[in-house]
Design a protein around this motif. Structure first.
Motif, PDB file in Angstrom:
ATOM      1  N   TYR A  26       0.839  -1.201   0.000  1.00  0.00           N
ATOM      2  CA  TYR A  26       0.000   0.000   0.000  1.00  0.00           C
ATOM      3  C   TYR A  26       0.876   1.254   0.000  1.00  0.00           C
ATOM      4  O   TYR A  26       0.618   2.199  -0.752  1.00  0.00           O
ATOM      5  CB  TYR A  26      -0.919  -0.015   1.226  1.00  0.00           C
ATOM      6  CG  TYR A  26      -2.021   1.021   1.180  1.00  0.00           C
ATOM      7  CD1 TYR A  26      -3.248   0.704   0.621  1.00  0.00           C
ATOM      8  CD2 TYR A  26      -1.839   2.302   1.694  1.00  0.00           C
ATOM      9  CE1 TYR A  26      -4.278   1.633   0.576  1.00  0.00           C
ATOM     10  CE2 TYR A  26      -2.852   3.236   1.654  1.00  0.00           C
ATOM     11  CZ  TYR A  26      -4.064   2.898   1.101  1.00  0.00           C
ATOM     12  OH  TYR A  26      -5.075   3.822   1.056  1.00  0.00           O
ATOM     13  N   LYS A  29       2.290   1.658  -3.464  1.00  0.00           N
ATOM     14  CA  LYS A  29       1.283   2.093  -4.443  1.00  0.00           C
ATOM     15  C   LYS A  29       0.922   3.566  -4.264  1.00  0.00           C
ATOM     16  O   LYS A  29       0.776   4.288  -5.245  1.00  0.00           O
ATOM     17  CB  LYS A  29       0.012   1.232  -4.318  1.00  0.00           C
ATOM     18  CG  LYS A  29       0.197  -0.209  -4.728  1.00  0.00           C
ATOM     19  CD  LYS A  29       0.427  -0.330  -6.216  1.00  0.00           C
ATOM     20  CE  LYS A  29       0.470  -1.764  -6.680  1.00  0.00           C
ATOM     21  NZ  LYS A  29       0.680  -1.867  -8.123  1.00  0.00           N
ATOM     22  N   VAL A  59      -3.153   1.656 -10.682  1.00  0.00           N
ATOM     23  CA  VAL A  59      -2.707   1.748  -9.287  1.00  0.00           C
ATOM     24  C   VAL A  59      -3.813   2.333  -8.409  1.00  0.00           C
ATOM     25  O   VAL A  59      -4.026   1.872  -7.285  1.00  0.00           O
ATOM     26  CB  VAL A  59      -1.394   2.566  -9.181  1.00  0.00           C
ATOM     27  CG1 VAL A  59      -1.066   2.901  -7.737  1.00  0.00           C
ATOM     28  CG2 VAL A  59      -0.242   1.807  -9.824  1.00  0.00           C
ATOM     29  N   GLN A  62      -6.099  -0.430  -7.660  1.00  0.00           N
ATOM     30  CA  GLN A  62      -5.495  -1.347  -6.699  1.00  0.00           C
ATOM     31  C   GLN A  62      -5.563  -0.774  -5.283  1.00  0.00           C
ATOM     32  O   GLN A  62      -5.863  -1.511  -4.331  1.00  0.00           O
ATOM     33  CB  GLN A  62      -4.045  -1.646  -7.090  1.00  0.00           C
ATOM     34  CG  GLN A  62      -3.929  -2.451  -8.365  1.00  0.00           C
ATOM     35  CD  GLN A  62      -2.509  -2.561  -8.866  1.00  0.00           C
ATOM     36  OE1 GLN A  62      -1.565  -2.072  -8.253  1.00  0.00           O
ATOM     37  NE2 GLN A  62      -2.347  -3.210 -10.005  1.00  0.00           N
ATOM     38  N   GLU A 118       6.675  -3.486 -10.935  1.00  0.00           N
ATOM     39  CA  GLU A 118       5.487  -4.309 -11.204  1.00  0.00           C
ATOM     40  C   GLU A 118       5.785  -5.788 -10.972  1.00  0.00           C
ATOM     41  O   GLU A 118       4.937  -6.520 -10.465  1.00  0.00           O
ATOM     42  CB  GLU A 118       4.966  -4.084 -12.622  1.00  0.00           C
ATOM     43  CG  GLU A 118       4.319  -2.747 -12.853  1.00  0.00           C
ATOM     44  CD  GLU A 118       3.055  -2.496 -12.034  1.00  0.00           C
ATOM     45  OE1 GLU A 118       2.453  -3.453 -11.492  1.00  0.00           O
ATOM     46  OE2 GLU A 118       2.664  -1.333 -11.925  1.00  0.00           O
ATOM     47  N   GLU A 121       5.732  -6.389  -7.256  1.00  0.00           N
ATOM     48  CA  GLU A 121       4.365  -6.307  -6.754  1.00  0.00           C
ATOM     49  C   GLU A 121       3.566  -7.550  -7.139  1.00  0.00           C
ATOM     50  O   GLU A 121       2.779  -8.056  -6.338  1.00  0.00           O
ATOM     51  CB  GLU A 121       3.687  -5.040  -7.260  1.00  0.00           C
ATOM     52  CG  GLU A 121       4.249  -3.799  -6.598  1.00  0.00           C
ATOM     53  CD  GLU A 121       3.687  -2.511  -7.161  1.00  0.00           C
ATOM     54  OE1 GLU A 121       2.927  -2.560  -8.152  1.00  0.00           O
ATOM     55  OE2 GLU A 121       3.999  -1.461  -6.605  1.00  0.00           O
ATOM     56  N   ASN A 147      -5.831  -7.404  -8.037  1.00  0.00           N
ATOM     57  CA  ASN A 147      -4.642  -6.543  -8.040  1.00  0.00           C
ATOM     58  C   ASN A 147      -3.471  -7.230  -8.746  1.00  0.00           C
ATOM     59  O   ASN A 147      -2.723  -6.593  -9.492  1.00  0.00           O
ATOM     60  CB  ASN A 147      -4.248  -6.153  -6.622  1.00  0.00           C
ATOM     61  CG  ASN A 147      -5.051  -4.986  -6.101  1.00  0.00           C
ATOM     62  OD1 ASN A 147      -5.929  -4.461  -6.788  1.00  0.00           O
ATOM     63  ND2 ASN A 147      -4.773  -4.564  -4.895  1.00  0.00           N
TER      64      ASN A 147
END
Length: 169
Positions: A26, A29, A59, A62, A118, A121, A147
């Motif tokens: 989080y 992002k 994003v 997400q 990416e 993630e 996500n």
């Protein structure tokens, strides 16, 4: 001596691990959403500009899903550790700014770092999805899976843009 693996984690430990790493993603992002618009204005390659706009929108979705996860768990986001993925993103943006005088290298740096971010993630979302399955929280599993799919699509898009960019240089 080899001993048979007998892994025993209780539900509260798994939840704590899940939340800790959700917080890390989080943080990353939210940093991306705040930093990417600044890069957008200086991007030279038009396809990369479109890729950045697409990434910003993905994003935001997400983050919205992660907000929903926090609501389901009845907790709030806590930014307890500035290291990890957030630190990687901060370092990436510093490296990108080092090429501010050379638009081609700056764009290549943006593509390089966004692709790497990416990928990390995606791996993180995969692990969190497995944990959500183990914790038997189907709604959270689906949000994490969504996500993951968004991160996977963004990574593929960035890879295609990178291939096109390199072929035109």
């Amino acid at each position: 001596m080899y001993q048979e693996d007998n892994i025993s984690l209780n539900k509260s430990d798994l939840e704590e691990f899940f939340i800790h790493h959700l917080n890390k993603i989080y943080a990353a992002k939210t940093l991306l959403v705040s930093e990417l618009p600044e890069l957008f204005d200086s991007v030279y390659f038009s396809d990369l500009r479109e890729g950045i706009l697409d990434t910003i929108e993905e994003v935001k979705k997400q983050i919205s899903r992660m907000d929903e996860i926090y609501d389901i768990l009845d907790i709030s986001y806590i930014d307890a550790n500035p290291n990890g993925l957030k630190g990687l993103i901060e370092d990436s943006f510093q490296d990108i700014k080092q090429h501010s005088e050379n638009p081609e290298l700056r764009d290549m740096s943006i593509l390089f770092y966004l692709h790497n971010i990416e990928s990390i993630e995606m791996a993180s979302f995969q692990i969190l999805e497995m944990l959500a399955v183990k914790l038997r929280i189907n709604k959270i599993k689906q949000l994490i899976q969504d996500n993951y799919e968004d991160a996977k699509a963004s990574r593929t898009l960035l890879l295609l843009i990178n291939a096109k960019y390199i072929s035109t240089v």
